[in-house]
Design a protein around this motif. Structure first.
Motif, PDB file in Angstrom:
ATOM      1  N   UNK A  85       0.731  -1.158  -0.001  1.00  0.00           N
ATOM      2  CA  UNK A  85       0.134  -0.118   0.158  1.00  0.00           C
ATOM      3  C   UNK A  85       0.907   1.252   0.066  1.00  0.00           C
ATOM      4  N   UNK A  86       0.703   2.007  -1.027  1.00  0.00           N
ATOM      5  CA  UNK A  86       1.178   3.519  -1.086  1.00  0.00           C
ATOM      6  C   UNK A  86       0.214   4.525  -0.993  1.00  0.00           C
ATOM      7  N   UNK A  87       0.952   5.638  -0.690  1.00  0.00           N
ATOM      8  CA  UNK A  87      -0.200   6.800  -0.775  1.00  0.00           C
ATOM      9  C   UNK A  87      -0.312   7.447  -2.211  1.00  0.00           C
ATOM     10  N   UNK A  88      -1.436   7.450  -2.856  1.00  0.00           N
ATOM     11  CA  UNK A  88      -1.786   7.830  -4.053  1.00  0.00           C
ATOM     12  C   UNK A  88      -1.423   9.482  -3.916  1.00  0.00           C
ATOM     13  N   UNK A  89      -0.331   9.879  -5.031  1.00  0.00           N
ATOM     14  CA  UNK A  89       0.163  11.081  -5.015  1.00  0.00           C
ATOM     15  C   UNK A  89      -0.985  12.213  -5.440  1.00  0.00           C
ATOM     16  N   UNK A  90      -1.986  11.983  -5.977  1.00  0.00           N
ATOM     17  CA  UNK A  90      -3.102  13.126  -6.210  1.00  0.00           C
ATOM     18  C   UNK A  90      -3.604  13.133  -4.990  1.00  0.00           C
ATOM     19  N   UNK A  91      -3.907  12.247  -4.105  1.00  0.00           N
ATOM     20  CA  UNK A  91      -4.699  12.356  -2.756  1.00  0.00           C
ATOM     21  C   UNK A  91      -3.554  13.013  -1.750  1.00  0.00           C
ATOM     22  N   UNK A  92      -2.307  12.712  -2.011  1.00  0.00           N
ATOM     23  CA  UNK A  92      -1.357  13.205  -1.276  1.00  0.00           C
ATOM     24  C   UNK A  92      -1.245  14.844  -1.646  1.00  0.00           C
ATOM     25  N   UNK A  93      -1.231  15.286  -2.654  1.00  0.00           N
ATOM     26  CA  UNK A  93      -1.448  16.525  -3.102  1.00  0.00           C
ATOM     27  C   UNK A  93      -2.535  17.572  -2.699  1.00  0.00           C
ATOM     28  N   UNK A  94      -3.609  16.794  -2.677  1.00  0.00           N
ATOM     29  CA  UNK A  94      -4.941  17.503  -1.987  1.00  0.00           C
ATOM     30  C   UNK A  94      -4.744  17.811  -0.519  1.00  0.00           C
ATOM     31  N   UNK A  95      -3.966  16.805   0.242  1.00  0.00           N
ATOM     32  CA  UNK A  95      -3.974  16.493   1.705  1.00  0.00           C
ATOM     33  C   UNK A  95      -2.918  17.902   1.838  1.00  0.00           C
ATOM     34  N   UNK A  96      -2.086  17.935   1.031  1.00  0.00           N
ATOM     35  CA  UNK A  96      -0.908  18.987   1.364  1.00  0.00           C
ATOM     36  C   UNK A  96      -1.449  20.292   0.964  1.00  0.00           C
ATOM     37  N   UNK A  97      -2.503  20.652   0.052  1.00  0.00           N
ATOM     38  CA  UNK A  97      -3.062  21.815  -0.093  1.00  0.00           C
ATOM     39  C   UNK A  97      -3.761  22.228   0.951  1.00  0.00           C
ATOM     40  N   UNK A  98      -4.674  21.433   1.565  1.00  0.00           N
ATOM     41  CA  UNK A  98      -5.479  21.708   2.811  1.00  0.00           C
ATOM     42  C   UNK A  98      -4.704  21.983   3.974  1.00  0.00           C
ATOM     43  N   UNK A  99      -3.627  21.030   4.263  1.00  0.00           N
ATOM     44  CA  UNK A  99      -2.602  21.344   5.287  1.00  0.00           C
ATOM     45  C   UNK A  99      -1.943  22.532   5.399  1.00  0.00           C
ATOM     46  N   UNK A 100      -1.534  23.017   4.164  1.00  0.00           N
ATOM     47  CA  UNK A 100      -0.657  24.252   4.042  1.00  0.00           C
ATOM     48  C   UNK A 100      -1.568  25.431   4.213  1.00  0.00           C
ATOM     49  N   UNK A 101      -2.860  25.283   4.006  1.00  0.00           N
ATOM     50  CA  UNK A 101      -3.940  26.511   4.181  1.00  0.00           C
ATOM     51  C   UNK A 101      -4.153  26.539   5.939  1.00  0.00           C
ATOM     52  N   UNK A 102      -4.172  25.321   6.309  1.00  0.00           N
ATOM     53  CA  UNK A 102      -4.184  25.170   7.909  1.00  0.00           C
ATOM     54  C   UNK A 102      -2.889  25.796   8.550  1.00  0.00           C
ATOM     55  N   UNK A 103      -1.958  25.504   8.101  1.00  0.00           N
ATOM     56  CA  UNK A 103      -0.600  25.968   8.706  1.00  0.00           C
ATOM     57  C   UNK A 103      -0.627  27.451   8.489  1.00  0.00           C
ATOM     58  N   UNK A 104      -0.851  27.860   7.179  1.00  0.00           N
ATOM     59  CA  UNK A 104      -0.864  29.526   6.904  1.00  0.00           C
ATOM     60  C   UNK A 104      -1.703  30.015   7.838  1.00  0.00           C
ATOM     61  N   UNK A 105      -2.943  29.563   8.112  1.00  0.00           N
ATOM     62  CA  UNK A 105      -3.961  30.087   8.904  1.00  0.00           C
ATOM     63  C   UNK A 105      -3.321  30.194  10.444  1.00  0.00           C
TER      64      UNK A 105
END
Length: 158
Positions: A128-148
């Protein structure tokens, strides 16, 4: 982690090694409990800075039931997400390092305490590996949270 699960994870990890027996030997004899494994064969690793990486893992676990393996380095200053081989060479992202073909990573033995590098999500042994597209979505959401969060801290300063 139970012993059978650790054994399955070990077998999956050493399948990436040029010499699986040497990898097992290294895990047993290295005082830190780690071995070097090549990226780019079975998987690549995308390496994120600690705060973004932890926030990304938090979001990822909300999006999917079981992400692929995730490593944390000493002090959690970086997190490494295991993704399909070939991903690192195609990844474009500020602050994200890729470990792919031609690179090696430090990997702790699954299910054992080690001298620094540790598993946050242990390999399941089934690839089992992380799907890069799902990882990218998670990163965008996480970046918004970190910036906030950073903006909120700034607002509270006297």
């Amino acid at each position: 982690m139970t012993v059978p699960e650790a054994k399955t994870a070990v077998e999956w990890l050493v399948s990436a090694a040029p010499d699986p027996d040497a990898c097992r030997w290294e895990w047993e004899h290295n005082p830190l409990g780690v071995a070097l494994l090549p990226a780019g064969r079975r998987w690549d690793v995308l390496i994120l800075p600690g705060e973004l990486g932890q926030a990304t893992l938090d979001v990822l676990t909300l999006l999917i039931e079981k992400p692929g393996p995730v490593l944390a380095d000493f002090g959690d200053s970086r997190l490494g997400f295991f993704v399909p081989a070939g991903t690192a060479s195609r990844w474009l992202g500020t602050g994200v390092r890729g470990a792919g073909r031609g690179t090696w990573i430090v990997v702790p033995y699954p299910g054992r305490a080690t001298g620094g590098v540790r598993w946050l999500v242990v390999p399941d042994g089934h690839g089992t590996l992380t799907d890069p597209a799902v990882l990218e979505l998670a990163m965008h959401e996480a970046a918004a949270q970190v910036a906030g969060s950073a903006a909120a801290k700034e607002d509270r300063k006297p």
